[in-house]
Design a protein around this motif. Structure first.
Motif, PDB file in Angstrom:
ATOM      1  N   LYS A  80       0.812  -1.222   0.000  1.00 50.62           N
ATOM      2  CA  LYS A  80       0.000   0.000   0.000  1.00 50.62           C
ATOM      3  C   LYS A  80       0.844   1.270   0.000  1.00 50.62           C
ATOM      4  CE  LYS A  80      -3.638  -2.460   2.344  1.00 50.62           C
ATOM      5  NZ  LYS A  80      -4.124  -2.868   3.626  1.00 50.62           N
ATOM      6  N   GLN A  81       1.975   1.233   0.681  1.00 47.93           N
ATOM      7  CA  GLN A  81       2.809   2.436   0.781  1.00 47.93           C
ATOM      8  C   GLN A  81       3.506   2.710  -0.542  1.00 47.93           C
ATOM      9  OE1 GLN A  81       5.950   2.300   3.717  1.00 47.93           O
ATOM     10  NE2 GLN A  81       5.625   4.449   4.190  1.00 47.93           N
ATOM     11  N   ASP A  82       3.601   3.978  -0.881  1.00 48.52           N
ATOM     12  CA  ASP A  82       4.253   4.401  -2.118  1.00 48.52           C
ATOM     13  C   ASP A  82       5.739   4.038  -2.065  1.00 48.52           C
ATOM     14  OD1 ASP A  82       5.302   5.690  -4.331  1.00 48.52           O
ATOM     15  OD2 ASP A  82       4.487   7.662  -3.820  1.00 48.52           O
ATOM     16  N   PRO A  83       6.212   3.241  -3.040  1.00 48.89           N
ATOM     17  CA  PRO A  83       7.625   2.854  -3.062  1.00 48.89           C
ATOM     18  C   PRO A  83       8.584   4.045  -3.057  1.00 48.89           C
ATOM     19  CG  PRO A  83       6.402   1.580  -4.662  1.00 48.89           C
ATOM     20  CD  PRO A  83       5.473   2.628  -4.132  1.00 48.89           C
ATOM     21  N   LYS A  84       8.176   5.159  -3.665  1.00 48.24           N
ATOM     22  CA  LYS A  84       9.040   6.344  -3.688  1.00 48.24           C
ATOM     23  C   LYS A  84       9.302   6.854  -2.270  1.00 48.24           C
ATOM     24  CE  LYS A  84       7.659   7.767  -8.278  1.00 48.24           C
ATOM     25  NZ  LYS A  84       6.872   8.685  -9.084  1.00 48.24           N
ATOM     26  N   LEU A  85       8.287   6.783  -1.419  1.00 45.98           N
ATOM     27  CA  LEU A  85       8.448   7.198  -0.026  1.00 45.98           C
ATOM     28  C   LEU A  85       9.428   6.278   0.698  1.00 45.98           C
ATOM     29  CD1 LEU A  85       7.626   8.971   2.382  1.00 45.98           C
ATOM     30  CD2 LEU A  85       5.713   7.425   2.756  1.00 45.98           C
ATOM     31  N   ILE A  86       9.308   4.982   0.443  1.00 43.07           N
ATOM     32  CA  ILE A  86      10.220   4.007   1.060  1.00 43.07           C
ATOM     33  C   ILE A  86      11.649   4.269   0.596  1.00 43.07           C
ATOM     34  CG2 ILE A  86      10.826   1.556   1.221  1.00 43.07           C
ATOM     35  CD1 ILE A  86       7.786   0.969   0.833  1.00 43.07           C
ATOM     36  N   ILE A  87      11.824   4.492  -0.687  1.00 43.52           N
ATOM     37  CA  ILE A  87      13.153   4.735  -1.248  1.00 43.52           C
ATOM     38  C   ILE A  87      13.741   6.034  -0.692  1.00 43.52           C
ATOM     39  CG2 ILE A  87      14.387   5.305  -3.378  1.00 43.52           C
ATOM     40  CD1 ILE A  87      12.508   3.220  -4.734  1.00 43.52           C
ATOM     41  N   ASN A  88      12.922   7.061  -0.562  1.00 43.57           N
ATOM     42  CA  ASN A  88      13.404   8.316   0.018  1.00 43.57           C
ATOM     43  C   ASN A  88      13.865   8.113   1.459  1.00 43.57           C
ATOM     44  OD1 ASN A  88      12.959   9.772  -2.323  1.00 43.57           O
ATOM     45  ND2 ASN A  88      10.952  10.516  -1.675  1.00 43.57           N
ATOM     46  N   ARG A  89      13.107   7.339   2.221  1.00 46.25           N
ATOM     47  CA  ARG A  89      13.491   7.069   3.611  1.00 46.25           C
ATOM     48  C   ARG A  89      14.783   6.261   3.670  1.00 46.25           C
ATOM     49  NH1 ARG A  89       7.587   5.583   6.134  1.00 46.25           N
ATOM     50  NH2 ARG A  89       7.001   7.722   6.650  1.00 46.25           N
ATOM     51  N   LEU A  90      14.868   5.236   2.815  1.00 47.31           N
ATOM     52  CA  LEU A  90      16.092   4.431   2.774  1.00 47.31           C
ATOM     53  C   LEU A  90      17.295   5.279   2.380  1.00 47.31           C
ATOM     54  CD1 LEU A  90      14.886   1.106   1.095  1.00 47.31           C
ATOM     55  CD2 LEU A  90      15.795   1.366   3.405  1.00 47.31           C
ATOM     56  N   SER A  91      17.113   6.132   1.395  1.00 48.66           N
ATOM     57  CA  SER A  91      18.205   6.993   0.941  1.00 48.66           C
ATOM     58  C   SER A  91      18.696   7.897   2.058  1.00 48.66           C
ATOM     59  CB  SER A  91      17.758   7.849  -0.243  1.00 48.66           C
ATOM     60  OG  SER A  91      17.500   7.031  -1.349  1.00 48.66           O
ATOM     61  N   ALA A  92      17.766   8.486   2.793  1.00 51.13           N
ATOM     62  CA  ALA A  92      18.148   9.362   3.905  1.00 51.13           C
ATOM     63  C   ALA A  92      18.872   8.575   4.992  1.00 51.13           C
ATOM     64  CB  ALA A  92      16.907  10.038   4.487  1.00 51.13           C
ATOM     65  N   LEU A  93      18.419   7.364   5.213  1.00 51.18           N
ATOM     66  CA  LEU A  93      18.986   6.532   6.269  1.00 51.18           C
ATOM     67  C   LEU A  93      20.401   6.068   5.947  1.00 51.18           C
ATOM     68  CD1 LEU A  93      18.294   5.093   8.974  1.00 51.18           C
ATOM     69  CD2 LEU A  93      17.548   3.157   7.598  1.00 51.18           C
ATOM     70  N   ILE A  94      20.643   5.716   4.692  1.00 55.45           N
ATOM     71  CA  ILE A  94      21.938   5.114   4.353  1.00 55.45           C
ATOM     72  C   ILE A  94      22.929   6.086   3.721  1.00 55.45           C
ATOM     73  CG2 ILE A  94      20.933   2.824   4.107  1.00 55.45           C
ATOM     74  CD1 ILE A  94      21.342   3.217   1.039  1.00 55.45           C
ATOM     75  N   GLN A  95      22.537   7.341   3.571  1.00 52.13           N
ATOM     76  CA  GLN A  95      23.414   8.332   2.945  1.00 52.13           C
ATOM     77  C   GLN A  95      24.796   8.317   3.598  1.00 52.13           C
ATOM     78  OE1 GLN A  95      22.440  10.188   0.305  1.00 52.13           O
ATOM     79  NE2 GLN A  95      24.471  11.015   0.119  1.00 52.13           N
ATOM     80  N   GLY A  96      25.815   7.961   2.824  1.00 52.18           N
ATOM     81  CA  GLY A  96      27.186   7.980   3.303  1.00 52.18           C
ATOM     82  C   GLY A  96      27.613   6.766   4.115  1.00 52.18           C
ATOM     83  N   THR A  97      26.707   5.841   4.385  1.00 50.28           N
ATOM     84  CA  THR A  97      27.061   4.727   5.262  1.00 50.28           C
ATOM     85  C   THR A  97      27.922   3.673   4.577  1.00 50.28           C
ATOM     86  OG1 THR A  97      24.980   3.553   4.830  1.00 50.28           O
ATOM     87  CG2 THR A  97      25.033   5.028   6.745  1.00 50.28           C
ATOM     88  N   PHE A  98      27.792   3.509   3.274  1.00 58.29           N
ATOM     89  CA  PHE A  98      28.647   2.552   2.566  1.00 58.29           C
ATOM     90  C   PHE A  98      30.106   2.996   2.688  1.00 58.29           C
ATOM     91  CE2 PHE A  98      24.683   1.635   0.314  1.00 58.29           C
ATOM     92  CZ  PHE A  98      24.698   0.253   0.295  1.00 58.29           C
TER      93      PHE A  98
END
Length: 109
Positions: A80-98
């Motif tokens: 049900k949740q918009d994949p773009k919202l999930i991807i935006n959250r993931l991007s914010a969470l992992i920014q620079g972590t690799f």
């Protein structure tokens, strides 16, 4: 986004398989494609660094498990949740972590 789109295009089939005994098949499939993507990112981010291949694999495996967990939860909740919202959250969470994880594993420091 490609993974989410592929799942949405086959929503009925994915939900059927997810709610059957073959749920593990989806998990294995997602692990494979997610790992292939992530190891490429890890290899790219580690350019110019001396990092053991085992450490690179561990980093990719760690993120693979996290990403697949998020995707499976999304499927389990009916997509049900918009994949773009999930991807935006993931991007914010992992920014620079690799880069940070690889830097923590460097042999050439």
């Amino acid at each position: 986004m490609e993974i989410f789109n592929a799942i949405l295009e086959n929503k009925v089939l994915i939900e059927s398989v997810y709610h059957s005994v073959r749920k593990e098949q989806i998990q294995i499939y997602l692990y494979d494609i997610t790992y292939d993507f992530l190891i490429g990112v890890v290899q790219e981010e580690s350019s110019g660094m001396e990092v053991k291949e085992a450490d690179k694999k561990f980093i990719a495996d760690f993120y693979k498990c996290a990403f697949v967990g998020v995707i499976l939860e999304w499927i389990g909740e009916g997509m049900k949740q918009d994949p773009k919202l999930i991807i935006n959250r993931l991007s914010a969470l992992i920014q620079g972590t690799f880069k940070q994880a690889l830097d923590n594993c460097r042999l050439d420091k």
